[in-house]
Write an enzyme that holds these catalytic residues in place. Structure first.
Site, PDB file in Angstrom:
ATOM      1  CB  CYS A   1      -0.911   0.012   1.230  1.00  0.00           C
ATOM      2  SG  CYS A   1      -1.970  -1.430   1.411  1.00  0.00           S
TER       3      CYS A   1
ATOM      4  CG  ASP B   1      31.102  26.380  18.841  1.00  0.00           C
ATOM      5  OD1 ASP B   1      32.076  27.001  18.413  1.00  0.00           O
ATOM      6  OD2 ASP B   1      30.242  26.879  19.598  1.00  0.00           O
TER       7      ASP B   1
ATOM      8  CG  ASP C   1      26.144  27.508  21.250  1.00  0.00           C
ATOM      9  OD1 ASP C   1      27.214  27.550  20.612  1.00  0.00           O
ATOM     10  OD2 ASP C   1      25.884  28.244  22.206  1.00  0.00           O
TER      11      ASP C   1
ATOM     12  CG  ASP D   1      28.473  27.034  15.948  1.00  0.00           C
ATOM     13  OD1 ASP D   1      29.629  27.175  15.516  1.00  0.00           O
ATOM     14  OD2 ASP D   1      28.166  27.101  17.154  1.00  0.00           O
TER      15      ASP D   1
END
Length: 753
Positions: free
Chosen positions: A23, A442, A641, A645
């Site tokens: 399906c 980072d 963050d 970034d």
């Protein structure tokens, strides 16, 4: 006129009537064929389709018509709005109840028929009675079997033959052909026995009804389990408040959420849900934010702090200004992310799609070949043997388990991840994380706390540490510099009350001067000390040591004499050391990619034993650094963050954005952590490994089951052992395979507990 989706956007449809992997394939092909559609993903577990549109986006009517043309139903379901799995739980519950009722009716009608037929095989007197009253019993069995197939079993015939008419046979087609063949043969034996060879006039009414009853049982159990799989999003939706106490004049009035506007002021009493995303303008309390961060400890909130709708105000009264409503709230964005991930596909699903594309037609051919072989070469009576074995092949080969193997695991895993504060914005990130070979971090706000803190304080012999800290903090209460804030915070954390200065003078670019309790203090850089002719030679080597570690040295003098030196730095997160060690144990290479100075980056990397450093990188340089890492080591994850970034998060095979980061970072990353605890990175990797392991288990069961049992159903062992597989056993095994896959996936709900 139907709404027009915007170019390049995703449209979500709720799909009704799908039962197996075939399906899914048919609906995907139908949607992909609509002009303007650039991609379509259909998910059996969530019963939904995500359609990506191109420049000439089709209207919703065209998409819905394409689905209906294939024999299924569809209706719009925007992300975070009504979906079969989450938006309308009452409908899902009603479908489950309906399946339960149909199973109960089928069981009540099948049981007497089954007992009569089985009794004749097991008891001599029952066999004698059956032979003497064959015609009467045949009429009775015909009535019961017809009621089962025309009532509870009608769903298989309606859907199965509709799919066959659209040249897309599916699981329902196999069941309808199998049960229908057994019933039709028995009808001939009942009403026209002369049409059959002597010795071939057997009844298979009980096989037809047991097949339908067992498959209904499997569908019922599967539906209940799938409801549990979607419970995570339903809980998230239930977190939202229904009303808020809005200020109207001098009164507080309970107001429905739909009537609120941005800028309204609302009151949140102790124990109540915070109704919206906003900013505290008055009051103080602790807020339980576990639903967005996974952290169990309530967080202190006061004037100026942001609060998130759906979190719990614990012990104080807060007055909150509404900043965001509806789809813009954090809770709505979380739901959207999880639903988008649940509707996605993992690369491993591509193999399943290729197999299911030809699976059902191949099964029908195998069933025809089985019938022909037994009719030509089988023992007498050949016709009943041919029929029974062909029906067994049709029934046992249902691809339900194949269709559910991957999406049901994704559904449970992403829901569990949301409960733990891990949001998968893209479902395929689950597989990417499992394949991680290198993780690049980072620094600021990721490996470190992102704000300066007092890390060291060295004083002359005999100096009182708390007294010195009280003076330092007192001097800095007049300053708004980030370093000043860090020093005041250090005194507060130590329980030392700052001494209020009698006089204060800022020296731009160098530090501050202050007088307190009859003493004159100088606090600042080496330049300030030189300008004030203060000899700090006793602490210069210590200051150089701090600088080599990436810390900022600050001198303090009292009455023109050296008192000591302190260091301020963006402190490494407490959990960072254990997380990096755990990654190394897992064989994952680690790297630091930061815009900070090389000396600072080297200090952090050395402290954490990070293996590779890329420092002083601009945003575009970060992407080049990641390219290098990816070429050397393979599948790459980047954790960051900040706004700078975002390009790196988007470039990485899987970007992980820290929850305290910027919106730009969170929008660029396939994975978002709703807290800033680095241990959640390790948890996300572990969840991905557990999910892929779970999917492999499901796929092994689904494929191994069919590979092993289709030849058995066809009678491959009959010549050597005399063993044949009853269609009833096949129906039970088929139902068990689907239920096993769903319940195996549900084990992921216990992850992390």
């Amino acid at each position: 006129m139907s709404p027009q989706p915007e170019s390049g956007q995703f449209v979500r449809l709720a799909i009704e009537g799908m039962t197996c992997a075939s399906c899914v394939r048919r609906v995907e092909q139908a949607l992909s064929a609509v002009p303007g559609v650039t991609g379509a993903h259909v998910n059996l577990a969530t019963e939904s389709a995500q359609i990506r549109t191109g420049a000439d986006a089709p209207d919703l009517d065209a998409l819905i018509a394409a689905v209906r043309k294939k024999g299924y139903d569809a209706h719009p379901a925007g992300l975070g709005q009504e979906t079969p799995q989450t938006g309308d739980p009452s409908k899902k519950e009603a479908d489950t109840r309906r399946l339960g009722t149909q199973f109960a009716v089928a069981l009540a009608l099948t049981l007497p028929l089954f007992l009569v037929e089985m009794g004749q095989h097991m008891l001599a007197w029952a066999q004698a009675f059956g032979q003497a009253n064959f015609q009467v019993l045949a009429y009775g069995e015909f009535v019961l079997a017809t009621l089962v197939l025309a009532g509870p079993g009608r769903r298989f015939f309606d859907s199965g033959f509709k799919a066959l008419a659209h040249l897309g046979p599916d699981m329902n087609t196999l069941v309808a052909l199998g049960a229908g063949s057994a019933w039709a043969y028995s009808c001939v034996a009942t009403f026209f026995p002369q049409w059959l060879p002597a010795g071939s006039r057997h009844l298979y009414y009980e096989a037809a009804t047991v097949i339908v009853t067992l498959i209904l049982l499997g569908r019922y159990l599967e539906s209940r389990a799938k409801g549990r799989a979607g419970a995570a999003i339903e809980r998230l939706i239930g977190l939202g408040a229904k009303t808020a106490r809005r200020r109207r004049g001098q009164q507080w009035v309970d107001t429905p959420m739909q009537a609120l506007k941005t800028g309204d002021i609302v009151q949140v009493r102790p124990g109540e849900k915070i109704p919206v995303d906003g900013t505290v303008v008055e009051g103080a309390s602790h807020v339980d934010e576990a639903m967005v961060t996974g952290e169990p400890m309530p967080v202190p909130k006061g004037a100026g702090d942001e609060v998130v709708g759906g979190t719990i105000n614990t012990n104080g009264s807060l007055i909150v200004r509404i900043d965001r409503l509806g789809a813009d709230t954090m809770l709505a964005r979380i739901i959207q992310m999880v639903e988008a991930a649940q509707g996605g596909k993992l690369p491993i699903q591509g193999m399943v799609d290729k197999v299911t594309a030809w699976f059902v037609p191949a099964v029908m051919l195998i069933a025809l070949a089985t019938f022909a072989a037994w009719l030509a070469y089988g023992p007498a009576p050949a016709l009943p043997h041919a029929l029974v074995n062909a029906v067994a092949v049709l029934i046992i080969a249902c691809p339900c388990a194949m269709g559910l193997a991957t999406p049901i695991s994704i559904m449970v895993a992403t829901g569990r991840g949301a409960e733990l504060g891990i949001l998968f914005r893209q479902g395929d990130a689950l597989q990417t994380l499992r394949d991680t070979r290198v993780i690049a971090f980072d620094k600021t706000g990721t490996l470190t706390y992102g704000k300066p803190a007092l890390t060291d304080l060295r004083l002359i012999a005999g100096a009182d540490r708390d007294q010195a800290l009280a003076c330092i903090a007192g001097i800095q209460t007049r300053s708004e510099h980030p370093i000043a804030t860090a020093l005041v915070q250090a005194a507060v954390e130590r329980g030392v009350a700052p001494i209020v200065p009698d006089a204060f003078q800022a020296v731009p670019g160098s530090g501050v001067m202050a007088t307190m309790r009859g003493h004159r203090f100088a606090l600042g850089s080496a330049r300030l000390m030189r300008e004030q002719s203060i000899d700090m030679s006793a602490f210069e080597s210590i200051a150089d040591e701090f600088a080599a570690q990436g810390k900022t040295p600050v001198y303090i003098a009292r009455d023109s004499a050296a008192l000591g030196v302190l260091a301020v730095a963006d402190r490494i997160r407490d959990e960072a050391h254990s997380v990096v060690r755990e990654l190394h144990r897992a064989g994952i290479h680690t790297a630091l990619v930061t815009g900070d100075a090389r000396r600072t980056a080297e200090s952090v990397a050395r402290a954490l034993d990070i293996e590779e450093i890329h420092a002083e990188t601009r945003p575009e340089d970060k992407v080049r650094a990641l390219e290098t890492l990816k070429q050397r080591h393979g599948t790459l994850v980047f954790v960051g963050d900040g706004i700078n970034d975002a390009p790196a998060l988007a470039y990485a095979d899987a970007g992980i954005a820290m929850g305290a980061g910027t919106d730009a970072a969170m929008e660029a990353a396939p994975v978002v952590l709703m807290n800033s605890d680095l241990r959640t990175v390790s948890m996300a990797l572990a969840l991905s490994r557990a999910t892929l392991r779970n999917i492999r288990q499901n796929l092994f069961w689904a494929f191994a089951y069919n590979i092993a049992l289709i030849p058995l159903a066809a009678g491959a062992l009959y010549a050597s052992t005399g063993l044949l597989l009853s269609p009833m056993i096949g129906a039970a095994a088929m139902a068990v395979s689907s239920v096993f896959v769903v319940f195996n996936a549900l084990r992921l709900k216990r992850f992390g507990r």
